[in-house]
Design a protein around this motif. Structure first.
Motif, PDB file in Angstrom:
ATOM      1  N   GLU A 117       0.835  -1.204   0.000  1.00  0.00           N
ATOM      2  CA  GLU A 117       0.000   0.000   0.000  1.00  0.00           C
ATOM      3  C   GLU A 117       0.869   1.252   0.000  1.00  0.00           C
TER       4      GLU A 117
ATOM      5  N   ILE B 270       0.070   5.173   1.230  1.00  0.00           N
ATOM      6  CA  ILE B 270      -0.912   6.032   1.903  1.00  0.00           C
ATOM      7  C   ILE B 270      -0.309   7.423   2.043  1.00  0.00           C
TER       8      ILE B 270
ATOM      9  N   VAL C 165      -5.580   6.244   0.054  1.00  0.00           N
ATOM     10  CA  VAL C 165      -5.013   4.912   0.203  1.00  0.00           C
ATOM     11  C   VAL C 165      -4.991   4.267  -1.167  1.00  0.00           C
TER      12      VAL C 165
ATOM     13  N   ASP D 182      -4.095   0.793  -2.632  1.00  0.00           N
ATOM     14  CA  ASP D 182      -3.748  -0.611  -2.428  1.00  0.00           C
ATOM     15  C   ASP D 182      -3.171  -1.107  -3.749  1.00  0.00           C
TER      16      ASP D 182
ATOM     17  N   THR E 275      -3.683   7.576  15.317  1.00  0.00           N
ATOM     18  CA  THR E 275      -4.686   6.721  14.698  1.00  0.00           C
ATOM     19  C   THR E 275      -5.636   7.652  13.962  1.00  0.00           C
TER      20      THR E 275
ATOM     21  N   SER F  65      -8.984   8.068  11.186  1.00  0.00           N
ATOM     22  CA  SER F  65     -10.116   7.410  10.538  1.00  0.00           C
ATOM     23  C   SER F  65     -11.029   8.444   9.897  1.00  0.00           C
TER      24      SER F  65
ATOM     25  N   GLY G 225     -12.755   4.130   6.965  1.00  0.00           N
ATOM     26  CA  GLY G 225     -11.374   3.718   6.759  1.00  0.00           C
ATOM     27  C   GLY G 225     -10.557   4.109   7.969  1.00  0.00           C
TER      28      GLY G 225
ATOM     29  N   PHE H 289      -6.443   3.674   9.919  1.00  0.00           N
ATOM     30  CA  PHE H 289      -5.058   3.195   9.907  1.00  0.00           C
ATOM     31  C   PHE H 289      -4.295   3.904  11.014  1.00  0.00           C
TER      32      PHE H 289
ATOM     33  N   ALA I 249      -4.427   0.079   5.730  1.00  0.00           N
ATOM     34  CA  ALA I 249      -5.733   0.671   6.004  1.00  0.00           C
ATOM     35  C   ALA I 249      -6.776  -0.441   6.064  1.00  0.00           C
ATOM     36  N   ASN I 250      -7.668  -0.332   7.025  1.00  0.00           N
ATOM     37  CA  ASN I 250      -8.787  -1.275   7.151  1.00  0.00           C
ATOM     38  C   ASN I 250     -10.072  -0.545   6.815  1.00  0.00           C
TER      39      ASN I 250
ATOM     40  N   CYS J 218     -11.212   6.084  15.384  1.00  0.00           N
ATOM     41  CA  CYS J 218      -9.898   6.268  15.996  1.00  0.00           C
ATOM     42  C   CYS J 218      -9.949   6.493  17.502  1.00  0.00           C
TER      43      CYS J 218
END
Length: 148
Positions: free
Chosen positions: A36, A38, A56, A58, A80, A82, A98, A100, A118-119, A129
């Motif tokens: 990734e 970012i 992000v 990927d 953190t 988000s 999202g 990370f 990133a999730n 976060c």
């Protein structure tokens, strides 16, 4: 004094909100077979609001997502981040949360910054976060992270 009053009336108190924390930077990371890139910028203001964006990419999946950052949690040199996906080359991600994490390892020779993948998840099914979580962090191969 009249100019200050006029400025406040036009721009409001938010114009004077000071920055409490910030995180910005970019990095390439490799985690297993996942690769990734970012890039991000997030600011937490003294009035509690958070503004910023993150992109992000990927590389492994060929998917890019743009995140409107609305949450920044800084503890020491760890941030953190988000927010909500506003655009993506994978339409199913739009509207998802999202998240990370990054770690600022300092500046100069020998310093190592860290970043997680990133999730993404449907809003309300994961955390933002503000909830402590465990992130798998790997060294940033190219880039620089700054957390303040």
């Amino acid at each position: 004094m009249k100019r200050l009053a006029l400025f406040c009336a036009v721009f409001g108190a938010a114009a004077f909100a000071q920055v409490l924390h910030s995180a910005q930077g970019s990095g390439h990371i490799q985690f297993g077979n996942n690769r990734e890139f970012i890039t991000f910028s997030a600011v937490q203001h003294s009035d509690g609001t958070v503004t910023g964006t993150a992109t992000v990419h990927d590389v492994s999946a060929g998917v890019t997502a743009q995140i409107d950052v609305n949450c920044l949690n800084v503890i020491g040199n760890t941030a953190t981040i988000s927010g909500i996906v506003t655009r993506s080359t994978e339409p199913a991600l739009q509207g998802f949360e999202g998240i990370f994490q990054v770690v600022d390892g300092g500046e100069g020779r020998g310093s190592i910054d860290l970043m997680s993948l990133a999730n993404f998840f449907a809003v309300g099914t994961g955390t933002d976060c503000t909830v402590p979580g465990e992130f798998d962090l790997v060294p940033v191969e190219q880039g620089n992270i700054q957390v303040q």
